[in-house]
Design a protein around this motif. Structure first.
Motif, mmCIF file in Angstrom:
data_model
loop_
_atom_site.group_PDB
_atom_site.id
_atom_site.type_symbol
_atom_site.label_atom_id
_atom_site.label_comp_id
_atom_site.label_asym_id
_atom_site.label_seq_id
_atom_site.Cartn_x
_atom_site.Cartn_y
_atom_site.Cartn_z
ATOM 1 N N ILE A 1 0.833 -1.212 0.000
ATOM 2 C CA ILE A 1 0.000 0.000 0.000
ATOM 3 C C ILE A 1 0.863 1.254 0.000
ATOM 4 C CG2 ILE A 1 -1.589 1.347 1.433
ATOM 5 C CD1 ILE A 1 -2.794 -1.420 2.306
ATOM 6 N N LEU A 2 1.876 1.292 0.847
ATOM 7 C CA LEU A 2 2.746 2.476 0.917
ATOM 8 C C LEU A 2 3.526 2.666 -0.372
ATOM 9 C CD1 LEU A 2 4.056 2.176 4.593
ATOM 10 C CD2 LEU A 2 2.405 3.835 3.686
ATOM 11 N N ALA A 3 3.963 1.570 -0.987
ATOM 12 C CA ALA A 3 4.685 1.680 -2.260
ATOM 13 C C ALA A 3 3.771 2.251 -3.344
ATOM 14 C CB ALA A 3 5.214 0.310 -2.668
ATOM 15 N N CYS A 4 2.527 1.792 -3.378
ATOM 16 C CA CYS A 4 1.584 2.281 -4.397
ATOM 17 C C CYS A 4 1.212 3.740 -4.167
ATOM 18 C CB CYS A 4 0.335 1.414 -4.415
ATOM 19 S SG CYS A 4 0.610 -0.259 -5.027
ATOM 20 N N LEU A 5 1.010 4.125 -2.902
ATOM 21 C CA LEU A 5 0.728 5.527 -2.602
ATOM 22 C C LEU A 5 1.904 6.413 -3.004
ATOM 23 C CD1 LEU A 5 -1.074 5.294 0.861
ATOM 24 C CD2 LEU A 5 -2.038 6.228 -1.251
ATOM 25 N N THR A 6 3.114 5.922 -2.800
ATOM 26 C CA THR A 6 4.298 6.667 -3.241
ATOM 27 C C THR A 6 4.279 6.857 -4.752
ATOM 28 O OG1 THR A 6 5.596 5.782 -1.402
ATOM 29 C CG2 THR A 6 6.817 6.691 -3.270
ATOM 30 N N GLY A 7 3.872 5.811 -5.483
ATOM 31 C CA GLY A 7 3.768 5.918 -6.936
ATOM 32 C C GLY A 7 2.733 6.934 -7.360
ATOM 33 N N VAL A 8 1.564 6.934 -6.706
ATOM 34 C CA VAL A 8 0.509 7.897 -7.042
ATOM 35 C C VAL A 8 0.983 9.322 -6.797
ATOM 36 C CG1 VAL A 8 -1.784 8.732 -6.379
ATOM 37 C CG2 VAL A 8 -1.396 6.285 -6.669
ATOM 38 N N VAL A 9 1.609 9.556 -5.646
ATOM 39 C CA VAL A 9 2.099 10.897 -5.311
ATOM 40 C C VAL A 9 3.160 11.344 -6.310
ATOM 41 C CG1 VAL A 9 3.466 12.187 -3.610
ATOM 42 C CG2 VAL A 9 1.518 10.789 -2.866
ATOM 43 N N THR A 10 4.033 10.429 -6.726
ATOM 44 C CA THR A 10 5.080 10.770 -7.698
ATOM 45 C C THR A 10 4.481 11.188 -9.034
ATOM 46 O OG1 THR A 10 6.604 9.197 -6.644
ATOM 47 C CG2 THR A 10 7.130 9.915 -8.887
ATOM 48 N N VAL A 11 3.477 10.447 -9.503
ATOM 49 C CA VAL A 11 2.820 10.795 -10.773
ATOM 50 C C VAL A 11 2.160 12.162 -10.676
ATOM 51 C CG1 VAL A 11 0.957 10.172 -12.356
ATOM 52 C CG2 VAL A 11 2.481 8.407 -11.478
ATOM 53 N N LEU A 12 1.436 12.416 -9.580
ATOM 54 C CA LEU A 12 0.772 13.709 -9.417
ATOM 55 C C LEU A 12 1.783 14.850 -9.314
ATOM 56 C CD1 LEU A 12 -2.094 12.769 -6.928
ATOM 57 C CD2 LEU A 12 -2.312 13.295 -9.360
#
Length: 419
Positions: free
Chosen positions: A82-93
């Motif tokens: 979950i934390l890895a995916c949230l990091t990915g979302v934040v990076t894209v945004l």
């Protein structure tokens, strides 16, 4: 006792925040992006391509077993996903915030498509891990409340990612709005980071291979009673998707302004939240059979209402009835969605929660998607009134399965199959 309550409250709070984070990109992609793209001058033909980046949501069952297996048996297995995916979302945004809005919706449209694809890929993978966490930790008697939290959090995220985001862009601008979303997602990540995920039992594991994946898929569907459940999954929400896709076009053709439709959408979304919350409480008392098929009946009744107001025709006197029907339809949708998700969790096997839940969700989404694609042709051939009547019939047909369906043993707290 107080410790158990504290853990339960922490789990509900964490799940609510995580599903809220998943609703944000769904609202962004489904409602905000088409409006922002058109406002930037993008042609309707290109705007239609904005649906392509949502493909990971329909295909996530393919990699769901790997999310369940990779890292299992180690501390905070699903939390790390979950934390890895949230990091990915934040990076894209963050990357999107560095680029001008006009460029993304113009010469950089291909870059926008890639960014949206990555956004959905990370969110869909997070959904696998979050569903697995919820299915594993929610006891059968708490799944009603747990899924109320899930649906409510997701709906709030969608509301914020759609209408509220459009208003923020108008006030704060493109970059400041995306930064505000990033801050909210960082708060979600902080909440997830603080959650102490209980350690999973360590079991002997076979290598993760495509052959193993096919075997696990077969083992899930070969269990007794899964044939009837597959029919229910395919049919349960098709009437809802088929009918609701044409509600806004019906309102436009009934001479409602976009502002009036937006106001209706916002208020009825709150009715959906109320329905989802009520379902969690009600399902602590009702049997799975009564809740699942009783709420399906309410969903069918709501489209009888839409048939009635559509048959009335464009008339200012019909406006109060449209409000009443729309509120009831969203309320019934909240109830039926929670009931469906609860039973989906009941069918999950221990150790395979994420993949089992995801494959059921994918089956349901494929069926709803197919009927939704046909909804425009239905209105063109039948007219709005007959279309809504057909949606009511599709919603009611699944009730017949109640005579053949037996709730899974997990609904009563028994073991849920082999690991």
């Amino acid at each position: 006792m107080s410790t158990e309550r504290g853990r339960g409250a922490a789990l509900f709070a964490t799940l609510g925040m995580l599903y809220f984070a998943q609703g944000l990109p769904a609202g962004l992609l489904g409602k905000s992006m088409p409006a922002l793209a058109r406002d930037a001058g993008l042609s309707p033909e290109w705007i239609g391509l904005l649906a392509l980046p949502a493909v990971p949501w329909a295909l996530k069952f393919i990699w769901a077993p790997w999310v369940d297996r990779w890292g299992s048996g180690r501390p905070n297995h699903r939390k790390r996903w979950i934390l890895a995916c949230l990091t990915g979302v934040v990076t894209v945004l963050a990357c999107a915030a560095l680029l001008p809005q006009g460029w993304l919706f113009g010469p950089g449209f291909a870059v926008l498509i890639v960014m949206l694809f990555l956004l959905n890929l990370f969110s869909a993978t997070q959904d696998i891990a979050t569903d697995g966490l919820a299915a594993r930790l929610l006891t059968p008697e708490l799944r009603g409340l747990g899924n109320s939290v899930q649906v409510s959090g997701y709906k709030i995220g969608m509301i914020l990612g759609s209408g509220a985001l459009l208003m923020l862009v108008g006030v704060l601008g493109w970059q400041a709005t995306l930064l505000a979303i990033i801050v909210m997602l960082l708060l979600v990540a902080f909440t997830a980071w603080r959650f102490d995920e209980p350690l999973e039992p360590v079991r002997p594991r076979k290598p993760v291979t495509p052959r193993w994946w096919l075997r696990q898929l077969a083992l899930f569907w070969r269990r007794p009673g899964l044939g009837v459940w597959l029919v229910i999954l395919l049919a349960y929400k098709v009437g809802d998707g088929f009918g609701t896709r044409m509600i806004k076009p019906f309102l436009v053709d009934s001479h409602w302004t976009l502002a009036e439709i937006g106001g209706l959408d916002l208020v009825t979304s709150l009715a959906g939240l109320a329905g989802a919350g009520l379902a969690g409480l009600v399902m602590m008392r009702l049997s799975r059979r009564v809740a699942l098929f009783g709420f399906a009946g309410l969903q069918a009744l709501s489209f009888i209402g839409w048939w009635w107001v559509a048959a009335w025709g464009p008339d200012p006197a019909a406006e109060p009835w449209i409000w009443a029907v729309a509120l009831f339809e969203q309320w019934a949708d909240g109830l039926s969605t929670v009931a469906l998700f609860v039973v989906m969790m009941d069918y999950c096997r221990s150790g395979h929660e994420g993949s089992d839940y995801t494959v059921q969700a994918s089956v349901q989404l494929f069926a709803v998607g197919a009927f939704t694609l046909a909804s425009g042709f239905s209105v063109a051939w039948l007219g709005y009134a007959s279309h809504f009547l057909l949606a009511a019939i599709l919603s009611a047909v699944v009730i017949m399965a109640a005579f053949f369906w037996q709730p899974p043993v997990a609904a009563h707290g028994a073991p849920r199959g082999e690991p």
